[in-house]
Design a protein around this motif. Structure first.
Motif, PDB file in Angstrom:
ATOM      1  N   THR A 142       0.972  -1.000   0.614  1.00 33.80           N
ATOM      2  CA  THR A 142       0.054   0.266  -0.086  1.00 33.80           C
ATOM      3  C   THR A 142       1.239   1.155   0.097  1.00 33.80           C
ATOM      4  O   THR A 142       1.801   1.108  -0.202  1.00 33.80           O
ATOM      5  N   LEU A 143       0.498   2.498  -0.666  1.00 29.78           N
ATOM      6  CA  LEU A 143       0.779   3.672  -0.002  1.00 29.78           C
ATOM      7  C   LEU A 143       1.355   3.703   1.410  1.00 29.78           C
ATOM      8  O   LEU A 143       0.230   3.529   2.328  1.00 29.78           O
ATOM      9  N   ASN A 144       2.176   3.796   1.521  1.00 30.75           N
ATOM     10  CA  ASN A 144       2.246   4.135   3.102  1.00 30.75           C
ATOM     11  C   ASN A 144       2.297   6.433   3.725  1.00 30.75           C
ATOM     12  O   ASN A 144       1.696   6.357   3.859  1.00 30.75           O
ATOM     13  N   HIS A 145       2.915   7.038   3.136  1.00 31.31           N
ATOM     14  CA  HIS A 145       2.696   8.252   3.144  1.00 31.31           C
ATOM     15  C   HIS A 145       3.283   9.288   1.609  1.00 31.31           C
ATOM     16  O   HIS A 145       4.688   8.569   1.513  1.00 31.31           O
ATOM     17  N   TYR A 146       3.167  10.623   2.025  1.00 25.70           N
ATOM     18  CA  TYR A 146       3.986  11.762   1.403  1.00 25.70           C
ATOM     19  C   TYR A 146       4.330  12.244   2.111  1.00 25.70           C
ATOM     20  O   TYR A 146       3.468  12.995   3.208  1.00 25.70           O
ATOM     21  N   THR A 147       5.088  13.381   1.996  1.00 23.34           N
ATOM     22  CA  THR A 147       6.121  14.179   2.992  1.00 23.34           C
ATOM     23  C   THR A 147       5.858  15.359   1.895  1.00 23.34           C
ATOM     24  O   THR A 147       6.733  15.436   0.738  1.00 23.34           O
ATOM     25  N   ILE A 148       5.458  16.422   2.899  1.00 21.88           N
ATOM     26  CA  ILE A 148       5.533  17.698   2.271  1.00 21.88           C
ATOM     27  C   ILE A 148       6.744  19.022   2.989  1.00 21.88           C
ATOM     28  O   ILE A 148       5.794  18.748   4.389  1.00 21.88           O
ATOM     29  N   ARG A 149       7.499  18.869   2.574  1.00 18.96           N
ATOM     30  CA  ARG A 149       8.461  20.530   3.135  1.00 18.96           C
ATOM     31  C   ARG A 149       7.379  21.606   3.272  1.00 18.96           C
ATOM     32  O   ARG A 149       7.399  21.912   1.450  1.00 18.96           O
ATOM     33  N   VAL A 150       7.184  22.249   4.087  1.00 19.68           N
ATOM     34  CA  VAL A 150       5.888  23.258   3.345  1.00 19.68           C
ATOM     35  C   VAL A 150       7.071  25.215   3.967  1.00 19.68           C
ATOM     36  O   VAL A 150       7.987  25.418   4.906  1.00 19.68           O
TER      37      VAL A 150
ATOM     38  N   PHE B 104      12.652  17.889  14.583  1.00 23.29           N
ATOM     39  CA  PHE B 104      11.762  19.071  13.659  1.00 23.29           C
ATOM     40  C   PHE B 104      10.472  19.349  13.967  1.00 23.29           C
ATOM     41  O   PHE B 104      10.083  18.340  14.319  1.00 23.29           O
ATOM     42  N   PRO B 105       9.993  21.123  13.184  1.00 17.73           N
ATOM     43  CA  PRO B 105       8.682  21.225  14.453  1.00 17.73           C
ATOM     44  C   PRO B 105       7.895  19.964  12.474  1.00 17.73           C
ATOM     45  O   PRO B 105       8.634  20.355  11.614  1.00 17.73           O
ATOM     46  N   GLY B 106       6.581  19.448  13.057  1.00 21.06           N
ATOM     47  CA  GLY B 106       6.002  18.859  11.672  1.00 21.06           C
ATOM     48  C   GLY B 106       4.244  18.338  12.522  1.00 21.06           C
ATOM     49  O   GLY B 106       4.613  18.210  13.233  1.00 21.06           O
ATOM     50  N   TYR B 107       3.526  17.871  11.319  1.00 22.52           N
ATOM     51  CA  TYR B 107       2.844  16.983  11.373  1.00 22.52           C
ATOM     52  C   TYR B 107       2.837  15.778  10.775  1.00 22.52           C
ATOM     53  O   TYR B 107       2.926  15.521  10.061  1.00 22.52           O
TER      54      TYR B 107
ATOM     55  N   LEU C  56       4.315  16.450   7.349  1.00 20.12           N
ATOM     56  CA  LEU C  56       4.435  17.825   7.380  1.00 20.12           C
ATOM     57  C   LEU C  56       5.913  18.074   7.652  1.00 20.12           C
ATOM     58  O   LEU C  56       5.851  17.672   8.745  1.00 20.12           O
ATOM     59  N   ILE C  57       6.844  18.878   7.124  1.00 20.60           N
ATOM     60  CA  ILE C  57       7.645  18.854   8.103  1.00 20.60           C
ATOM     61  C   ILE C  57       7.940  20.775   7.857  1.00 20.60           C
ATOM     62  O   ILE C  57       8.033  21.131   6.488  1.00 20.60           O
ATOM     63  N   GLY C  58       8.242  20.960   9.003  1.00 19.72           N
ATOM     64  CA  GLY C  58       8.718  22.331   9.352  1.00 19.72           C
ATOM     65  C   GLY C  58       9.817  23.276   8.967  1.00 19.72           C
ATOM     66  O   GLY C  58      10.656  22.142   8.376  1.00 19.72           O
TER      67      GLY C  58
ATOM     68  N   ASP D 184      18.233  22.832   6.001  1.00 15.40           N
ATOM     69  CA  ASP D 184      17.455  22.878   4.877  1.00 15.40           C
ATOM     70  C   ASP D 184      17.400  23.877   3.721  1.00 15.40           C
ATOM     71  O   ASP D 184      17.659  25.322   4.521  1.00 15.40           O
ATOM     72  N   PRO D 185      17.556  24.161   2.165  1.00 12.73           N
ATOM     73  CA  PRO D 185      17.840  25.136   2.007  1.00 12.73           C
ATOM     74  C   PRO D 185      15.749  25.839   1.922  1.00 12.73           C
ATOM     75  O   PRO D 185      15.059  25.484   2.210  1.00 12.73           O
TER      76      PRO D 185
END
Length: 141
Positions: free
Chosen positions: A5-13, A39-42, A54-56, A61-62
């Motif tokens: 199955t698809l596990n997850h996708y991550t977005i650097r926001v 690091f911050p995230g949800y 989500l990665i804050g 990070d650039p």
């Protein structure tokens, strides 16, 4: 061994809270348990699965150089899709929040799809069963 199955996708926001609220209030995901990462995230859950991470901001990070009016290129990733129910309610929610969307009905399958952008310009697709499709054609807001 095949993927199951698809596990997850991550977005650097750009804006962690705004994006979290979008996926919670608009898409309908739930904020859930997340390990104590440095690091911050949800982690946002679709049922029991932490589907969207989500990665804050992280100092290593650039800088995110694009902006809401100039969204990031997602390369070959075109969109992320969810199976949904409540087509009429979703249309109303998108309109009430001023979110423009495209609506399509898939030929032969007669299922309705709504496409709209998240705060970082990533395309989200919501798929609704054919029993919720009112009429053939495309429309949008």
């Amino acid at each position: 061994m095949p993927a199951l199955t698809l596990n997850h996708y991550t977005i650097r926001v750009r804006d962690l809270e705004k994006t979290k609220d979008f996926y919670k209030d608009i898409v309908g995901l739930a904020v859930g348990d997340r390990p104590p990462l440095p690091f911050p995230g949800y982690w946002l859950y679709c049922g029991d699965i932490p589907t969207v991470h989500l990665i804050g901001y992280r100092p290593e990070d650039p800088e995110i150089k694009d902006g809401p009016s100039d969204p990031a290129s997602t390369g070959r990733l075109d969109h992320i899709a969810f199976n949904c129910d409540g087509l009429k309610a979703m249309r109303e929610k998108l309109k009430a929040n001023g979110i423009k969307y495209d609506e399509r009905v898939l030929p032969r399958l007669n299922m309705t799809q709504l496409f709209y952008l998240d705060p970082d310009g990533i395309s989200v697709e919501c798929n609704f069963d054919a029993k919720e499709t009112e009429s053939q054609g495309m429309r949008g807001y």
